[in-house]
Structure formats: structure tokens, C-alpha cells
Design an enzyme around this catalytic site. Structure first.
Site, PDB file in Angstrom:
ATOM      1  N   GLN A 271      40.019  94.955  64.463  1.00 42.05           N
ATOM      2  CA  GLN A 271      39.263  93.739  64.774  1.00 42.05           C
ATOM      3  C   GLN A 271      38.136  94.039  65.740  1.00 42.05           C
ATOM      4  O   GLN A 271      37.047  93.469  65.632  1.00 42.05           O
ATOM      5  CB  GLN A 271      40.195  92.682  65.362  1.00 42.05           C
ATOM      6  N   HIS A 274      34.628  94.814  64.443  1.00 43.96           N
ATOM      7  CA  HIS A 274      33.803  93.766  63.820  1.00 43.96           C
ATOM      8  C   HIS A 274      32.527  93.531  64.624  1.00 43.96           C
ATOM      9  O   HIS A 274      31.420  93.575  64.088  1.00 43.96           O
ATOM     10  CB  HIS A 274      34.587  92.456  63.713  1.00 43.96           C
ATOM     11  N   GLU A 339      43.786  83.877  65.445  1.00 46.27           N
ATOM     12  CA  GLU A 339      43.398  83.948  64.035  1.00 46.27           C
ATOM     13  C   GLU A 339      44.412  84.788  63.256  1.00 46.27           C
ATOM     14  O   GLU A 339      44.930  84.372  62.214  1.00 46.27           O
ATOM     15  CB  GLU A 339      42.002  84.559  63.929  1.00 46.27           C
ATOM     16  N   HIS A 340      44.697  85.999  63.740  1.00 48.25           N
ATOM     17  CA  HIS A 340      45.664  86.908  63.119  1.00 48.25           C
ATOM     18  C   HIS A 340      46.774  87.203  64.117  1.00 48.25           C
ATOM     19  O   HIS A 340      46.491  87.558  65.260  1.00 48.25           O
ATOM     20  CB  HIS A 340      45.010  88.235  62.723  1.00 48.25           C
ATOM     21  N   ASP A 373      43.014  91.172  55.039  1.00 43.33           N
ATOM     22  CA  ASP A 373      41.563  91.052  54.912  1.00 43.33           C
ATOM     23  C   ASP A 373      41.095  91.291  53.485  1.00 43.33           C
ATOM     24  O   ASP A 373      40.062  90.759  53.069  1.00 43.33           O
ATOM     25  CB  ASP A 373      40.868  92.066  55.830  1.00 43.33           C
TER      26      ASP A 373
END
Length: 449
Positions: A271, A274, A339-340, A373
Site C-alpha cells: 500500500q 501507491h 480500507e483493507h 486488488d
């Protein structure tokens, strides 16, 4: 208590202790994130929206040429037909095509389980109540373009719309310097996108929201974009529906200390790479394991092509948090609403009922967030910035509408009319009361009011 652990030159990672009296404030500081748009961005976006609404294709071409360094002269120059999508599908390597097709099938199979059906029930007096489910007519998906290649975004946004039965799926994707990814176009072919327009930014959002001579107006706009895209989506909400205003990507990992620290470190980095604002957090009751993951981060960061981005993300927004036990870790996770959420522990299923707030939950040591993802099946468009407290992943339900059905029998109209009239009079709405009373069965000698 909050401090930073230095693990390499110019690299520090925040350490928190959930048992500290200062933890609540430290956590708030860690999670703080400003909105995606500032006044300068919103002002620029407002101008673009006004111009596209007033001048249509001409404004879209003007802004596309300016921002994406292109030389369009006609609107049809930014339109791609089905034959061009099919050609891109044929050009990509066989292994990439196979991967796209496998991912698409898994995404489609998962989302078919989300389909909702219309329903009705009949009451004793013959009144029928129910709900009719219908798909939207036309939706637009926004996909980042240029050198960046996000075919997974195409699949995750277009396939649920197709499963829902949307009549027409349009896609906008920018092509700065005339660069366009064959993988993205191939994904559009596989996902069943009807038309592709090679435009991006706020002007693409405006074209979808207002419609132009070339770009039809849509009912909903979904998909990720930069700060200008996010600001434009917020501004047109109400004229069209939108999926969400997404913040930076997030991952929160709960681990009991028994998983390979390299695995967990790389999950965090997946992550962090990103962008600089992405957030990666690890919760564990094992202080030694937190140290081991810190060392793994130091080792693994050096091998990443996006090392600078990932390092900035970890330094600015990452954290390793010591908790008392897994139960406390879940309490903290529910407060964060990530989110995750990875639950990398023994028997993770037994903790599932306690997890209240998360966009997607990854159970077990072998379930890397990256699988979600791309190809696990569930959607990767997820609520961020704590909005998992009240929001859900993108799904088929986002492309379906619900209409209430009410059919009154004469007896039902009499019963409900008396109730409605009484309540309407209590609210001072006489026309409402009379409308209901017109259907009430009149007793002999009664006059219509």
C-alpha cells in the site's frame, strides 16, 4: 506513548503503544488526513465544469490539448470503437490476456452473487406491497491513463455494472502525450465496455455529467482519479450519482507474531508504494515481532522501484502499534475502520464476528491484500479514511435502483386512507387528507369533503 524507530538512514517509523494514556491522541494524529481538494483546485475545477457545460466538445478538446499535451481538432479523434478495443486485446501478450480473463471471470462470478431481485407480498385485504429492482441506463467509469496502467480498475468498475444489467457502459481514460495502455483497452474489451473516450481530468467528469454532442450524459460516475477528478466528482454529485470521494489507500494488519515478518512487511509496502499519502499500520501484541517487521521494512524497501514513494508513506503515515492482545487489536481496528484489514492469526474466522468496520477483510496468513486488488473476486473499490463505518465496497447494488410498489385494493384504500387522513390533518396538510379520504368507503349519507 509515541516515538519513532530509526531503521535506516533518513528513515523512521512511528511506534505506538495502545496501553499508553496518550494513545488516543496519538492515534488521532496518525489518522489525520486533509480533504483531497483545496481552494485553488476547486476554483480551477469549477471553471472547467462551467466551460464544458456551456461549450461541450470544444471545451473538452481545449482542456485535453492543454493538460494532456495533445493536438486534437475534432471530437471523434478522442473516441475509440469496439474494433480498436478488440485489436488491443489481440496485441497484448498471451500471459497477460490469460491473467485478465481469469481475473475478469472471478470478479464476474463473485458479483453475480450480489444480484438483487424484485419482490412483492400480498396482504389479507388484497393490498400488494413490494420493491422493483432496475438497473441504471448508462454509467461512466473513470480510469487513470498515460504511462500508468490500471486494467484492474477497468474490471472492478465495469463488470459489476454489466452484471447489474446497465444498458450502456462508457469509459474515459486520459492519453497524455498520446500514450495509452493496451492492457487498459484490452481490459475494457473483456469487461464489456461499450465506448471509450480518451479524455481525462475534470473535463472528462464534466462531459459525463453534463453530456456533449459526442459524450452521452450518464447516470453515475465511478472510478479513481487525481485531486482534480475527485473535486469534479464532488461538484457534480446530485446531477449524477458518484461512487465515493476516495482518500489515500490504506492497509491495517493484525498479526499475532507467528507470520513471516517479510510477508507482513511487504503487505505494508504494497500500500505504501501507491503514493506518499498511503497509510500502512501493523497491530501486534508481540513487541519483538514489531521489531522484526521494522527490520524487514528496512531490507525490503531498498529493492522496490518505488522506494522513495513507499519510504515517504511509511515515515509520514505508517505505524507499528503494540497491543495487549488480538481482542484489543480488533477494537483499535474498528476505531480506525480501514480500507483493507488483514487478520494474520491462528483461526482468524473466530474473530470475524467482532470486526465491525472494514472495507475488505483478508483472513489468514496466506491471504495477501494484493490478491484482492487484482483477482480474488471481491471489488477493490473500497471506502477509505474511516468511511467504512458507514460505507461499503463498490458492487452490483451500486448500479441498481429500487422502486417501491404499492397497490391498494378497495378495502386496503379504506383502511389506509383513514390512517393517512388522520396523520395528514395532524400535520396541517388538508389536501393530503382529502386525497386519502376520497378513497375511503362512504357511510350512507356521508358527503365527500
Amino acid at each position: 506513548m509515541q516515538f519513532r524507530l530509526k531503521i535506516m538512514s533518513d528513515f523512521f517509523i512511528r511506534r505506538l503503544d495502545a496501553g499508553s494514556s496518550e494513545f488516543s491522541g496519538d492515534l488521532e494524529q496518525l489518522l489525520a488526513w486533509e480533504s483531497v481538494a483545496d481552494q485553488r483546485v476547486e476554483s480551477a475545477v469549477a471553471e472547467i465544469l462551467r466551460e464544458v457545460k456551456a461549450r461541450g466538445d470544444a471545451a473538452v478538446i481545449e482542456y485535453t490539448n492543454r493538460f494532456d499535451r495533445r493536438h486534437l481538432s475534432r471530437a471523434d479523434a478522442f473516441c475509440l470503437d469496439q474494433a480498436e478495443l478488440a485489436a488491443a486485446l489481440e496485441r497484448i501478450p498471451a500471459d497477460k490476456r490469460a491473467a485478465l480473463e481469469t481475473a475478469a471471470k472471478r470478479v464476474r462470478d463473485y458479483h453475480e452473487h450480489q444480484l438483487q431481485s424484485s419482490w412483492q407480498y400480498r396482504e389479507a385485504d388484497g393490498t400488494v406491497l413490494g420493491q422493483q429492482i432496475t438497473p441504471m441506463e448508462r454509467v461512466g467509469i473513470y480510469v487513470p491513463g498515460g504511462k500508468a496502467s490500471y486494467p484492474s480498475s477497468v474490471l472492478m468498475n465495469a463488470i459489476p455494472a454489466r452484471v447489474a444489467g446497465v444498458d450502456e457502459v462508457l469509459m474515459v481514460v486520459p492519453a497524455p502525450d498520446n500514450q495509452l495502455s493496451d492492457l487498459v483497452l484490452a481490459a475494457a474489451a473483456i469487461a464489456g465496455v461499450d465506448k471509450v473516450f480518451t479524455i481525462g481530468g475534470a473535463q472528462a467528469v464534466a462531459a459525463l455529467a453534463f453530456g456533449t454532442a459526442t459524450v452521452p450524459r450518464v447516470d453515475k460516475i465511478v472510478g479513481p482519479g487525481n485531486v482534480f477528478v475527485a473535486s469534479a466528482k464532488r461538484a457534480v454529485f446530485g446531477r449524477v450519482a458518484i461512487d465515493m470521494i476516495a482518500g489515500p489507500s490504506e492497509i491495517l494488519v493484525i498479526c499475532d507474531g507467528k507470520t513471516d515478518p517479510d510477508w507482513i512487511a511487504m503487505d505494508l509496502l504494497s500500500q505504501a508504494e501507491h503514493d506518499e499519502q498511503a497509510q500502512s499500520i501493523l497491530l501486534s501484541p508481540d513487541a519483538g515481532f514489531l521489531d522484526a517487521v521494522a527490520r524487514s521494512l528496512e531490507k525490503l524497501l531498498k529493492a522496490l522501484p518505488r522506494e522513495d514513494i513507499a519510504m515517504r508513506s511509511i515515515v509520514d503515515r505508517g505505524a507499528l502499534i503494540l497491543v495487549r492482545d488480538i481482542e484489543q487489536a480488533i477494537d483499535v481496528a474498528n476505531r480506525i475502520a480501514p480500507e483493507h484489514l488483514e487478520v494474520s492469526v491462528d483461526e482468524p474466522e473466530r474473530y470475524l464476528p467482532r470486526i465491525r468496520h472494514a472495507g475488505a477483510i483478508f483472513l489468514g496468513r496466506h491471504t495477501a491484500e494484493a490478491l484482492g486488488d487484482y483477482c480474488a473476486g471481491p471489488n477493490h473499490v473500497l471506502p477509505t479514511s474511516g468511511t467504512a463505518r458507514f460505507s461499503s465496497p463498490l458492487g452490483v447494488y451500486d448500479f441498481q435502483k429500487r422502486s417501491s410498489i404499492i397497490y391498494c385494493s378497495p378495502q386496503g384504500a379504506d383502511t389506509l386512507g383513514r390512517v393517512a387522513a388522520t396523520l395528514a390533518k395532524g400535520e396541517g396538510l388538508d389536501a393530503h387528507a382529502r386525497s386519502a379520504e376520497y378513497r375511503v368507503v362512504k357511510t350512507p349519507g356521508a358527503e365527500r369533503g
